[in-house]
Enzyme design. Structure first.
Site, PDB file in Angstrom:
ATOM      1  N   GLU A  56       0.816  -1.209   0.000  1.00 54.95           N
ATOM      2  CA  GLU A  56       0.000   0.000   0.000  1.00 54.95           C
ATOM      3  C   GLU A  56       0.852   1.262   0.000  1.00 54.95           C
ATOM      4  OE1 GLU A  56      -3.696  -1.675   2.648  1.00 54.95           O
ATOM      5  OE2 GLU A  56      -1.973  -0.836   3.681  1.00 54.95           O
ATOM      6  N   ASP A  83      -8.051  -4.929   9.607  1.00 52.58           N
ATOM      7  CA  ASP A  83      -7.540  -3.728   8.942  1.00 52.58           C
ATOM      8  C   ASP A  83      -7.349  -3.879   7.447  1.00 52.58           C
ATOM      9  OD1 ASP A  83      -5.429  -5.433   8.944  1.00 52.58           O
ATOM     10  OD2 ASP A  83      -3.990  -4.029   9.794  1.00 52.58           O
TER      11      ASP A  83
END
Lengths: 350, 350
Positions: B66, B237
């Site tokens: 990410e 998450d």
């Protein structure tokens, strides 16, 4: 300090600006450009195996900061790059960049590299790849309008890859033209400085535009462009920044990297959302026609795409083998027991 | 080599893993966590001045890579972070990270830092900030379900910021609990290893879940959660990774960082798109209520947001002043004449 040194996996090879320059000379700049062009073309040929997304831009009054990620499922890359046209006033670069390669299977970085230098080379190599596929056969003369940081790289890539012999230069600032002429002395190219864009493009089969101002500019107007020309439009590469009059686009066949991004950033931001374009990878892979006849005007509306950076970083990584042109960067915390990050921190104090 | 050395602007301060650990000890870990909590809270209070975008994720079978950018208009930051739950099998970290700060006005990086260590600290500091605003007053006991790399950081942040005195640990792997107990010896916390989640949460006013498996797990079921509890849910998450039974969410008031991201990645991915949540910054800035009564169950559905990394990097940059805990990285090509990138390359050969 009694803690154990970081493991191999925790150390990421880093290519500094100085080492990148040494690597380019170690390979030889024209050979570097030729090989990089082939690597980029190979990756364009397998275009469909890549994750593609328009770059993630953070715009400000002064410029833009962008992240350009991509992945082929095995290797991930991203580039950090800024574009701040007014930086030159303060003696700073308009564009600076660095990038990273990582293993998709673990997420661990395997290369971090400067990319200011490398971006100039990959942009030139991508232009050369497009010209190899689109320019009229036997093209020997290229005009370069805008003689900034990109100019010499464009000239040498077109020489090495496409056989260009003569470069005609124009810039609104004669000192930029003189800088480029001086730098290309001894390159084997015939270099001619010109006093107007019209003079520069006379007898040129390829016209490269790479000016830096962030505005809707008209570097080329429609009446300047004759039949059979290939236009390599580099400078119109972000919202609000174009170089060509839209009438030129109406007469050209337009080739782009990744249409969703180019419609936001390229020359075609001036055109309706359904303006017809061909993605260059389809020409490279034989799915679409490139140049069909000698009269056609072809336009490569280049904005720079993440896959080109991916190719460039992979090429650098391969070319580093057997050299000492990188350092190890202690950037990944890698405790002996991966669940014991805190223990690693504690042991560092002892 | 006769070329001139890189200028100051071209050199970017770099904080290695080793230097980050030294900096943490130099400040003192609890003081570091307290100050970082305050810096994050200050930035949450001016939430509306930040560019916000859900992180840009590249998913693969093994995990995710990410990029997390943000900017307050003056300073830009991004973090590179991976999440590969099966990495631990090969002795690698589940999460590794590094990040950067840059000047918005020029686009030039001003700090590059390891962030594996720093992310653990900022995640714990963010949890402590949430608990300070949401947990029942006078909370002294916290349960930690999942005793991996986050556990000790969570414990120390809750001690330093919220006055937690007793930590009750549970993990499906007793060795993880033992590791955490050992690491927290001498911290001043009473640490109790437990044989079941039920035993761990008994008498705890705060429950922290931070397990690592990427799956829809049910670490906590509805009947385990009594009135007045604050749940600090760290581990759910990313898409496909949750820890709480959805019935708990139905009984809780749920607080999130940035709702568009949390709806994709957090516990609330189990819920309809209009499931009511409160963004934590609104509590911090006094616009929304936090805990209203002692019976209420509050849930911080934490996924980690770019602004927390921005705060952490800015804090590190400020705390580096007067230390020698960073190196200079030659990562920005900075020719004397910004238009003469090629000349810089040429002179390097001479």
């Amino acid at each position: 300090m009694s803690f154990s040194p970081p493991s191999d996996k925790a150390m990421v090879p880093f290519v500094s600006v100085e080492n990148m320059m040494h690597l380019i000379h170690h390979v030889g700049i024209e050979k570097f450009l030729c090989e990089l062009t082939d690597v980029i073309e190979d990756d364009f040929r397998r275009w469909e195996s890549f994750d593609k997304t328009p770059r993630i831009a953070s715009h400000s009054r002064q410029g833009v900061i962008e992240l350009m990620p991509t992945s082929d499922g095995a290797v991930y890359s991203f580039k950090y790059v800024n574009g701040h046209p007014r930086n030159t006033i303060e003696g700073l670069q308009t564009v600076t960049a660095f990038g990273l390669l990582a293993e998709v299977s673990t997420g661990y970085p395997v290369l971090i590299s400067e990319m200011t230098m490398l971006t100039a080379l990959r942009t030139a190599a991508t232009s050369a790849m497009a010209a190899r596929n689109l320019a009229p056969s036997g093209a020997r003369t290229m005009a370069i309008i805008g003689n900034g940081a990109q100019a010499e790289f464009q000239a040498l890539a077109m020489k090495a890859v496409c056989g260009i012999e003569t470069i005609k230069l124009y810039d609104i600032d004669p000192r930029a033209t003189e800088k480029t002429r001086r730098n290309l002395a001894g390159s084997g190219l015939e270099v001619i400085g010109c006093c107007s864009p019209q003079a520069a493009i006379e007898r040129a089969e390829i016209i490269t535009t790479c000016t830096a101002d962030k505005q809707f500019a008209t570097i080329l107007t429609d009446n300047m462009i004759g039949a059979g020309i290939h236009i390599n439009a580099i400078g119109g590469d972000c919202p609000g920044k174009t170089e060509l009059h839209r009438d030129i686009l109406l007469r050209s066949d337009t080739f782009v990297e990744f249409a969703p991004q180019t419609r936001i950033e390229g020359e075609i931001q001036q055109m309706p959302a359904d303006f017809p374009v061909t993605e260059l990878w389809r020409v490279v892979s034989g799915e679409a026609a490139g140049r069909c006849n000698p009269q056609q005007i072809t336009l490569f509306d280049s904005v720079g795409f993440a896959i080109e950076d991916f190719s460039a970083l992979r090429f650098v990584r391969a070319r580093l083998a057997g050299t000492d042109l990188c350092q190890n960067l202690d950037i990944i915390a890698d405790p002996d027991d991966p669940r014991d990050l805190f223990g690693m921190l504690q042991r560092c104090r002892q």
